[in-house]
Design an enzyme around this catalytic site. Structure first.
Site, PDB file in Angstrom:
ATOM      1  CE  LYS A  48      -3.356  -2.210   3.086  1.00 34.01           C
ATOM      2  NZ  LYS A  48      -3.862  -2.159   4.466  1.00 34.01           N
ATOM      3  N   GLY A  49       2.091   1.140   0.433  1.00 34.72           N
ATOM      4  CA  GLY A  49       2.893   2.325   0.741  1.00 34.72           C
ATOM      5  C   GLY A  49       3.063   3.313  -0.401  1.00 34.72           C
ATOM      6  CD  GLU A 110       8.266  -0.805  -2.653  1.00 35.51           C
ATOM      7  OE1 GLU A 110       7.468  -0.043  -2.059  1.00 35.51           O
ATOM      8  OE2 GLU A 110       8.401  -1.992  -2.362  1.00 35.51           O
ATOM      9  CG  ASP A 111       6.419   3.084   0.549  1.00 26.59           C
ATOM     10  OD1 ASP A 111       6.854   2.064  -0.033  1.00 26.59           O
ATOM     11  OD2 ASP A 111       5.861   3.034   1.651  1.00 26.59           O
ATOM     12  CG  ASP A 114      14.655  -1.105   6.134  1.00 27.85           C
ATOM     13  OD1 ASP A 114      15.880  -0.937   6.220  1.00 27.85           O
ATOM     14  OD2 ASP A 114      13.936  -1.320   7.127  1.00 27.85           O
ATOM     15  CE  LYS A 142      14.671   2.984   8.368  1.00 27.09           C
ATOM     16  NZ  LYS A 142      13.400   2.477   8.928  1.00 27.09           N
ATOM     17  CG  PHE A 163       9.106   2.505  12.341  1.00 20.27           C
ATOM     18  CD1 PHE A 163       9.283   1.320  11.643  1.00 20.27           C
ATOM     19  CD2 PHE A 163       7.845   3.057  12.399  1.00 20.27           C
ATOM     20  CE1 PHE A 163       8.216   0.693  11.015  1.00 20.27           C
ATOM     21  CE2 PHE A 163       6.767   2.440  11.780  1.00 20.27           C
ATOM     22  CZ  PHE A 163       6.954   1.253  11.090  1.00 20.27           C
ATOM     23  CB  VAL A 164      10.136   7.196   8.644  1.00 18.97           C
ATOM     24  CG1 VAL A 164      11.448   7.728   9.187  1.00 18.97           C
ATOM     25  CG2 VAL A 164      10.383   6.199   7.516  1.00 18.97           C
ATOM     26  CG  ASP A 170       1.714   0.895   7.802  1.00 17.71           C
ATOM     27  OD1 ASP A 170       2.673   0.644   7.050  1.00 17.71           O
ATOM     28  OD2 ASP A 170       1.166   0.030   8.515  1.00 17.71           O
ATOM     29  NE  ARG A 176      -1.080   1.934   4.882  1.00 17.17           N
ATOM     30  CZ  ARG A 176      -0.065   1.103   4.698  1.00 17.17           C
ATOM     31  NH1 ARG A 176       1.027   1.516   4.103  1.00 17.17           N
ATOM     32  NH2 ARG A 176      -0.131  -0.145   5.112  1.00 17.17           N
TER      33      ARG A 176
HETATM   34  C1  PRP Z   1       7.076  -1.577   2.980  1.00 18.57           C
HETATM   35  C2  PRP Z   1       7.372  -0.652   1.814  1.00 18.57           C
HETATM   36  C3  PRP Z   1       8.105  -1.533   0.870  1.00 18.57           C
HETATM   37  C4  PRP Z   1       8.832  -2.515   1.782  1.00 18.57           C
HETATM   38  C5  PRP Z   1      10.286  -2.121   1.869  1.00 18.57           C
HETATM   39  O1  PRP Z   1       5.922  -2.300   2.678  1.00 18.57           O
HETATM   40  O2  PRP Z   1       6.210  -0.137   1.260  1.00 18.57           O
HETATM   41  O3  PRP Z   1       7.242  -2.247   0.001  1.00 18.57           O
HETATM   42  O4  PRP Z   1       8.199  -2.415   3.060  1.00 18.57           O
HETATM   43  O5  PRP Z   1      10.963  -2.883   2.801  1.00 18.57           O
HETATM   44  P1  PRP Z   1      12.217  -3.812   2.496  1.00 18.57           P
HETATM   45  O6  PRP Z   1      13.136  -3.073   1.551  1.00 18.57           O
HETATM   46  O7  PRP Z   1      12.852  -3.983   3.871  1.00 18.57           O
HETATM   47  O8  PRP Z   1      11.724  -5.109   1.922  1.00 18.57           O
HETATM   48  P2  PRP Z   1       5.125  -3.156   3.769  1.00 18.57           P
HETATM   49  O9  PRP Z   1       5.533  -4.585   3.656  1.00 18.57           O
HETATM   50  O10 PRP Z   1       5.263  -2.518   5.117  1.00 18.57           O
HETATM   51  O11 PRP Z   1       3.638  -3.035   3.269  1.00 18.57           O
HETATM   52  P3  PRP Z   1       2.807  -1.692   2.999  1.00 18.57           P
HETATM   53  O12 PRP Z   1       3.398  -1.016   1.788  1.00 18.57           O
HETATM   54  O13 PRP Z   1       1.437  -2.208   2.741  1.00 18.57           O
HETATM   55  O14 PRP Z   1       2.883  -0.826   4.230  1.00 18.57           O
END
Ligand code: PRP
Length: 191
Positions: A48-49, A110-111, A114, A142, A163-164, A170, A176
């Site tokens: 969703k991000g 992607e948002d 990490d 990150k 943690f942002v 979220d 969000r």
């Molecule tokens: C978050 C973000 C990326 C992913 C990045 O999604 O939107 O898709 O984590 O993390 P990584 O590089 O450590 O794999 P999340 O799984 O939290 O789902 P969301 O987008 O629905 O919040």
């Protein structure tokens, strides 16, 4: 009380304002538009991000003259964090793309990146479908805990090792809709 005001009690500090984010989106859009001049482009957001990044980026690319010939927007939905503050490492596809990827010019949006496992997994998944071009765009980078060496083609802003939340990101599905990126107060995690 407005939701944004209610959120403010949980915010330790603002990291990037909505103006800084908007300027960054414009910068990314200019680069993407230049790279796909006169060609069709599929922007593939990772939910969703990435919902706000895709919404703003797709319109920003559209404002650049001499950019792509057409822009299609699609999403896939994956989750790797669940409700935890660190990725579980297990990426689950909750919704696949509706658009065909084969032979298309695709930018995965992607948002945040990490540990990189989500984007690494998606790159593998999408490359099997033989797109003409596959690029990656992340708004917040990150880089401190990377576990996968993912090539990033378009990178927005460096994210501190905190943690942002906000602008799509979220904590337990909240925050969000904050229009800026923020660090949460520690008590939010322990409550
Ligand atoms: C978050 C973000 C990326 C992913 C990045 O999604 O939107 O898709 O984590 O993390 P990584 O590089 O450590 O794999 P999340 O799984 O939290 O789902 P969301 O987008 O629905 O919040």
């Amino acid at each position: 009380m407005k939701i944004e005001q209610a959120y403010e009690g949980s915010i330790e500090r603002k990291i990037y304002s909505s103006d800084q984010i908007a300027a960054t989106i414009d910068r990314l859009a200019a680069r993407i538009a230049a790279d796909f001049t006169g060609q069709p482009l599929l922007l593939l957001g990772v939910l969703k991000g990435a919902l706000f990044v895709v919404a703003d980026l797709s319109r920003a690319v559209g404002r650049v003259s001499g950019g792509p010939s057409e822009i299609t927007v699609d999403f896939l939905c994956v989750s790797s964090y669940g409700n935890a503050t660190r990725s579980s490492g297990e990426v689950r596809v909750l919704k696949d793309t509706g658009e065909m990827v084969t032979g298309r010019n695709v930018v995965v949006v992607e948002d945040i990146i990490d540990n990189g496992l989500t984007l690494d997994y998606l790159r593998g998944l999408l490359e099997e479908r033989k797109p003409a071009v596959l690029r990656t765009c992340v708004l917040f980078d990150k880089p401190y805990h990377r576990q996968a060496d993912v090539r990033l083609d378009y990178v927005g802003l460096q994210c501190p090792d905190e943690f942002v939340v906000g602008y799509g990101l979220d904590y337990q599905e909240l925050f969000r809709n904050l229009p800026y990126l923020a660090q949460l107060k520690p008590w939010v995690f322990s409550s």
